[in-house]
Design a protein around this motif. Structure first.
Motif, short mmCIF file in Angstrom:
data_model
loop_
_atom_site.label_atom_id
_atom_site.label_comp_id
_atom_site.label_asym_id
_atom_site.label_seq_id
_atom_site.Cartn_x
_atom_site.Cartn_y
_atom_site.Cartn_z
N GLY A 252 1.17 5.77 -1.09
CA GLY A 252 0.69 6.97 -1.35
C GLY A 252 1.84 7.57 -2.25
N ASP B 132 -4.37 5.41 -4.09
CA ASP B 132 -5.33 6.16 -3.82
C ASP B 132 -5.95 6.57 -5.50
OD1 ASP B 132 -3.93 8.34 -5.01
OD2 ASP B 132 -3.15 8.92 -3.11
N VAL C 233 1.39 9.16 6.64
CA VAL C 233 2.01 10.23 5.80
C VAL C 233 1.56 11.54 6.60
CG1 VAL C 233 1.39 11.62 3.74
CG2 VAL C 233 1.51 9.13 3.49
N ASN C 234 0.50 11.52 7.26
CA ASN C 234 -0.02 12.58 8.39
C ASN C 234 1.20 12.86 9.21
OD1 ASN C 234 -2.10 14.64 8.94
ND2 ASN C 234 -1.87 13.59 10.89
N GLU D 195 -2.34 6.70 5.36
CA GLU D 195 -2.54 7.95 5.25
C GLU D 195 -2.21 8.35 6.74
OE1 GLU D 195 -3.66 9.66 3.14
OE2 GLU D 195 -4.00 8.13 1.54
N SER D 196 -2.23 7.78 7.72
CA SER D 196 -2.00 8.39 9.07
C SER D 196 -0.54 8.51 9.05
CB SER D 196 -2.43 7.30 10.17
OG SER D 196 -2.00 6.00 9.91
N SER E 113 0.87 -1.28 -0.02
CA SER E 113 -0.07 0.01 0.02
C SER E 113 0.72 1.12 0.05
CB SER E 113 -1.02 -0.02 1.25
OG SER E 113 -1.68 1.15 1.35
N ARG F 194 -5.36 0.52 3.71
CA ARG F 194 -4.50 1.64 3.32
C ARG F 194 -4.72 2.72 4.18
NH1 ARG F 194 -4.46 5.87 0.50
NH2 ARG F 194 -2.68 6.48 -0.64
N ALA F 195 -5.68 2.58 4.98
CA ALA F 195 -6.05 3.84 6.03
C ALA F 195 -4.60 3.99 6.87
CB ALA F 195 -7.24 3.57 7.05
#
Length: 253
Positions: free
Chosen positions: A8, A41, A177-178, A174-175, A6, A170-171
């Protein structure tokens, strides 16, 4: 391989999303680490790109495919593209009223597509023209057969619970990357040259992993906090009215 990865937008690839993904796959191929699935994404899931990645590397790109956004698809009382029957062999389209298209062209373009038009005579006399088009005749644009069928299959699959459960993994990306962006200022490099910036990225990733392991190992074991009483429960306590046995709050039943 049947592995799944996974990702981004990569930190160490310069360029747009369209140029970043092939670079990632090429590096994975050089190291014999190509996955069976790649969770991405919506910026990476064009049908053309899915087809190219599948053909070149045998990778299935898993991500949300954009839904139809035409006027017909937004309104339920008009005929959208799915209401027409495509005859790929004879290269014509049949409308809901049984009329055949008059033009079938494939103009040169970066993304291949088929352009179909019906005759003005058929559309002008059609009793349901107001539910089909606002122009003199109906025109349709769609992908070639192989890409069209791939797109339809992807749109149908992403509505299933199995697809949603698979993509939910994949969630965590995102966390992550944040955390890098807001916690470590990774939008801007602290050093000049790509080599030094790459070292910064690697060391920051190691530091984040150490922080996470340390937080997991040293996290205190706390008891579950009781739920806050509702307004009704507080009123019953104030009036000294016994609660039903199903209501439980801080040490009371």
């Amino acid at each position: 391989m049947t592995a799944r990865i996974s990702g981004g937008a990569p930190w160490n690839v310069v360029g747009t999303q369209g140029r970043a993904l092939p670079a990632i796959h090429n590096r994975l191929a050089q190291r014999n680490l190509l996955p069976g699935e790649h969770l991405v994404d919506g910026g990476y899931t064009s049908v053309v790109e899915q087809d190219q990645v599948d053909r070149k590397h045998g990778i299935t790109l898993v991500g949300p495919v954009r839904q139809k956004r035409t006027r017909q698809s937004r309104k339920g009382n008009v005929f959208d593209r799915d209401a027409f029957t495509i005859d790929w062999e004879r290269q014509h389209v049949v409308c809901p009223q049984g009329k055949l298209s008059r033009q079938w062209t494939t103009p040169p373009a970066i993304t291949p597509y088929v352009n179909v038009r019906f005759s003005k005579e058929d559309c002008g006399k059609c009793p349901v023209k107001s539910s089909c088009t606002r122009s003199e005749r109906r025109a349709l644009t769609f992908l070639p057969q192989q890409l069209y069928e791939r797109q339809a299959a992807a749109r149908a699959a992403q509505k299933t619970g199995e697809w949603k459960a698979n993509y939910a993994m994949r969630a965590s990306v995102e966390s992550t990357v944040n955390e890098f962006v807001n916690g470590h200022g990774m939008r801007q490099a602290r050093y000049r040259s790509q080599a030094k910036s790459h070292v910064q990225h690697v060391l920051t990733a190691i530091a984040v992993n150490i922080e996470r392991v340390n937080a997991e190992l040293t996290a205190p074991v706390t008891e579950r906090q009781p739920r806050t009483p509702t307004a009704l429960q507080s009123f019953l306590d104030w009036q000294r009215i016994p609660r039903p046995s199903a209501w439980r709050t801080a040490g009371k039943t």
